[in-house]
Write a protein that holds these residues in place. Structure first.
Motif, PDB file in Angstrom:
ATOM      1  N   PRO A 107       0.823  -1.209   0.000  1.00 56.64           N
ATOM      2  CA  PRO A 107       0.000   0.000   0.000  1.00 56.64           C
ATOM      3  C   PRO A 107       0.855   1.256   0.000  1.00 56.64           C
ATOM      4  N   MET A 108       0.346   2.310  -0.611  1.00 55.74           N
ATOM      5  CA  MET A 108       1.013   3.609  -0.610  1.00 55.74           C
ATOM      6  C   MET A 108       0.205   4.582   0.246  1.00 55.74           C
ATOM      7  N   SER A 109       0.859   5.625   0.703  1.00 54.28           N
ATOM      8  CA  SER A 109       0.151   6.627   1.504  1.00 54.28           C
ATOM      9  C   SER A 109       0.207   7.965   0.777  1.00 54.28           C
ATOM     10  N   SER A 110      -0.952   8.508   0.486  1.00 56.42           N
ATOM     11  CA  SER A 110      -1.036   9.814  -0.149  1.00 56.42           C
ATOM     12  C   SER A 110      -0.901  10.905   0.909  1.00 56.42           C
ATOM     13  N   ALA A 111      -0.646  12.121   0.452  1.00 50.25           N
ATOM     14  CA  ALA A 111      -0.546  13.247   1.389  1.00 50.25           C
ATOM     15  C   ALA A 111      -1.855  13.446   2.139  1.00 50.25           C
ATOM     16  N   ARG A 112      -2.982  13.217   1.463  1.00 48.28           N
ATOM     17  CA  ARG A 112      -4.288  13.371   2.112  1.00 48.28           C
ATOM     18  C   ARG A 112      -4.480  12.329   3.194  1.00 48.28           C
ATOM     19  N   ALA A 142      -7.881   0.182  21.982  1.00 49.41           N
ATOM     20  CA  ALA A 142      -6.527  -0.303  21.696  1.00 49.41           C
ATOM     21  C   ALA A 142      -6.223  -0.195  20.204  1.00 49.41           C
ATOM     22  N   ALA A 143      -7.222  -0.531  19.367  1.00 51.83           N
ATOM     23  CA  ALA A 143      -7.031  -0.419  17.920  1.00 51.83           C
ATOM     24  C   ALA A 143      -6.852   1.026  17.507  1.00 51.83           C
ATOM     25  N   ALA A 144      -7.636   1.924  18.114  1.00 49.52           N
ATOM     26  CA  ALA A 144      -7.521   3.347  17.790  1.00 49.52           C
ATOM     27  C   ALA A 144      -6.156   3.889  18.182  1.00 49.52           C
ATOM     28  N   GLU A 145      -5.633   3.449  19.332  1.00 51.28           N
ATOM     29  CA  GLU A 145      -4.315   3.906  19.769  1.00 51.28           C
ATOM     30  C   GLU A 145      -3.215   3.346  18.881  1.00 51.28           C
ATOM     31  N   ALA A 146      -3.397   2.088  18.421  1.00 58.66           N
ATOM     32  CA  ALA A 146      -2.380   1.472  17.565  1.00 58.66           C
ATOM     33  C   ALA A 146      -2.278   2.173  16.224  1.00 58.66           C
ATOM     34  N   PHE A 147      -3.414   2.646  15.710  1.00 57.87           N
ATOM     35  CA  PHE A 147      -3.432   3.293  14.401  1.00 57.87           C
ATOM     36  C   PHE A 147      -3.344   4.813  14.481  1.00 57.87           C
ATOM     37  N   ALA A 148      -3.271   5.371  15.680  1.00 63.12           N
ATOM     38  CA  ALA A 148      -3.265   6.824  15.832  1.00 63.12           C
ATOM     39  C   ALA A 148      -2.064   7.435  15.117  1.00 63.12           C
ATOM     40  N   GLY A 149      -2.336   8.337  14.189  1.00 60.71           N
ATOM     41  CA  GLY A 149      -1.270   9.026  13.465  1.00 60.71           C
ATOM     42  C   GLY A 149      -0.584   8.178  12.413  1.00 60.71           C
ATOM     43  N   LYS A 150      -1.098   6.979  12.127  1.00 61.56           N
ATOM     44  CA  LYS A 150      -0.442   6.078  11.168  1.00 61.56           C
ATOM     45  C   LYS A 150      -1.345   5.821   9.978  1.00 61.56           C
ATOM     46  N   THR A 151      -0.731   5.683   8.826  1.00 63.03           N
ATOM     47  CA  THR A 151      -1.456   5.271   7.632  1.00 63.03           C
ATOM     48  C   THR A 151      -1.390   3.752   7.507  1.00 63.03           C
ATOM     49  N   HIS A 152      -2.123   3.219   6.556  1.00 64.16           N
ATOM     50  CA  HIS A 152      -2.063   1.768   6.324  1.00 64.16           C
ATOM     51  C   HIS A 152      -0.652   1.346   5.935  1.00 64.16           C
ATOM     52  N   ALA A 153       0.036   2.181   5.152  1.00 60.07           N
ATOM     53  CA  ALA A 153       1.417   1.865   4.759  1.00 60.07           C
ATOM     54  C   ALA A 153       2.331   1.812   5.983  1.00 60.07           C
ATOM     55  N   ASP A 154       2.147   2.734   6.929  1.00 55.54           N
ATOM     56  CA  ASP A 154       2.953   2.717   8.161  1.00 55.54           C
ATOM     57  C   ASP A 154       2.744   1.410   8.912  1.00 55.54           C
ATOM     58  N   TRP A 155       1.491   0.986   9.010  1.00 57.12           N
ATOM     59  CA  TRP A 155       1.176  -0.238   9.743  1.00 57.12           C
ATOM     60  C   TRP A 155       1.803  -1.455   9.064  1.00 57.12           C
ATOM     61  N   VAL A 156       1.701  -1.542   7.726  1.00 58.73           N
ATOM     62  CA  VAL A 156       2.301  -2.669   7.003  1.00 58.73           C
ATOM     63  C   VAL A 156       3.821  -2.648   7.152  1.00 58.73           C
ATOM     64  N   GLY A 157       4.416  -1.452   7.102  1.00 57.26           N
ATOM     65  CA  GLY A 157       5.862  -1.344   7.314  1.00 57.26           C
ATOM     66  C   GLY A 157       6.278  -1.874   8.674  1.00 57.26           C
ATOM     67  N   GLU A 158       5.497  -1.609   9.705  1.00 56.62           N
ATOM     68  CA  GLU A 158       5.790  -2.128  11.039  1.00 56.62           C
ATOM     69  C   GLU A 158       5.699  -3.645  11.073  1.00 56.62           C
ATOM     70  N   GLN A 159       4.709  -4.198  10.372  1.00 57.76           N
ATOM     71  CA  GLN A 159       4.579  -5.663  10.320  1.00 57.76           C
ATOM     72  C   GLN A 159       5.796  -6.296   9.651  1.00 57.76           C
ATOM     73  N   ILE A 160       6.322  -5.643   8.611  1.00 48.28           N
ATOM     74  CA  ILE A 160       7.523  -6.163   7.942  1.00 48.28           C
ATOM     75  C   ILE A 160       8.702  -6.140   8.903  1.00 48.28           C
ATOM     76  N   ARG A 161       8.881  -5.035   9.637  1.00 43.29           N
ATOM     77  CA  ARG A 161       9.978  -4.934  10.601  1.00 43.29           C
ATOM     78  C   ARG A 161       9.878  -6.028  11.661  1.00 43.29           C
ATOM     79  N   GLU A 162       8.678  -6.223  12.188  1.00 44.97           N
ATOM     80  CA  GLU A 162       8.498  -7.213  13.253  1.00 44.97           C
ATOM     81  C   GLU A 162       8.809  -8.627  12.766  1.00 44.97           C
ATOM     82  N   ARG A 163       8.372  -8.953  11.563  1.00 46.07           N
ATOM     83  CA  ARG A 163       8.635 -10.296  11.036  1.00 46.07           C
ATOM     84  C   ARG A 163      10.125 -10.487  10.763  1.00 46.07           C
ATOM     85  N   ALA A 164      10.784  -9.448  10.272  1.00 45.54           N
ATOM     86  CA  ALA A 164      12.223  -9.542  10.013  1.00 45.54           C
ATOM     87  C   ALA A 164      12.997  -9.712  11.320  1.00 45.54           C
TER      88      ALA A 164
END
Length: 203
Positions: A107-112, A142-164
């Motif tokens: 996923p990509m994150s737009s400026a909007r 808990a879900a709202a706090e986890a996603f606060a200030g993050k886009t879908h791309a940010d969340w997927v990037g974190e999942q990649i880091r954690e798995r690595a």
């Protein structure tokens, strides 16, 4: 178990386009008028190839063995232990090997979307004496706090880091990444070019 991340909007619009093309191809074949129909078929073929390559094919796939990045013309597979730094800007950038970078198309994150995520992460100001907003459950909060200030791309990037990090913690072998051409995308583009050339020659 596979997890696939892609642009839902692009994927849905891509399938809508395919349905539109299927109807028009049937209509052009049923009411074939010669050069005009052939030119219309060539235009539809070229646009469909572009839609497939840009909207339908790109995906980020998590497998048990590693990260699979399907970009328009290439497919890259990275074992989890070989994944290095992961940064997220407009796209997710995954470092591997000797300074090589895999830029994921989805996923990509737009400026909007990023601005909306930042507004969502900002503390809400309450006005008046009484709260009118519904109270969230613990899971929703808990879900709202986890996603606060993050886009879908940010969340997927974190999942990649954690798995690595998990793969390196288990001392998995950091095998080199594999990059291959997307033969299906190339074949679709070749067919589109052939249709265009045929339309030009006959016209």
């Amino acid at each position: 178990m596979k997890q696939i991340y892609r642009s839902r909007t692009a994927f849905v619009l891509g399938w809508v386009w395919l349905a539109f093309v299927a109807f028009n191809v049937w209509d052009l074949i049923a009411h074939y008028t010669g050069k005009a129909s052939l030119v219309a078929l060539a235009v539809l073929g070229a646009l469909t190839a572009l839609v497939y390559v840009v909207a339908l094919r790109p995906a980020t796939v998590f497998t048990e063995e590693g990260l699979l990045g399907r970009n328009p013309l290439r497919t890259t597979f990275l074992p989890w232990a070989s994944v290095g730094d992961v940064t997220v800007s407009h796209s997710i950038n995954v470092e591997y090997g000797d300074g090589q970078v895999l830029r994921l198309w989805t996923p990509m994150s737009s400026a909007r979307e990023r601005a909306r995520a930042q507004r969502r992460g900002a503390p809400r100001q309450t006005r008046g004496r009484y709260r009118t907003e519904p109270t969230l459950s613990k899971a929703e909060q808990a879900a709202a706090e986890a996603f606060a200030g993050k886009t879908h791309a940010d969340w997927v990037g974190e999942q990649i880091r954690e798995r690595a990090e998990s793969a390196r913690y288990r001392d998995q072998e950091a095998a080199p990444g594999r990059v291959t051409w997307s033969y299906d995308a190339i074949a679709v583009l070749v067919v589109a070019v052939v249709l265009v050339v045929a339309a030009i020659v006959i016209a």
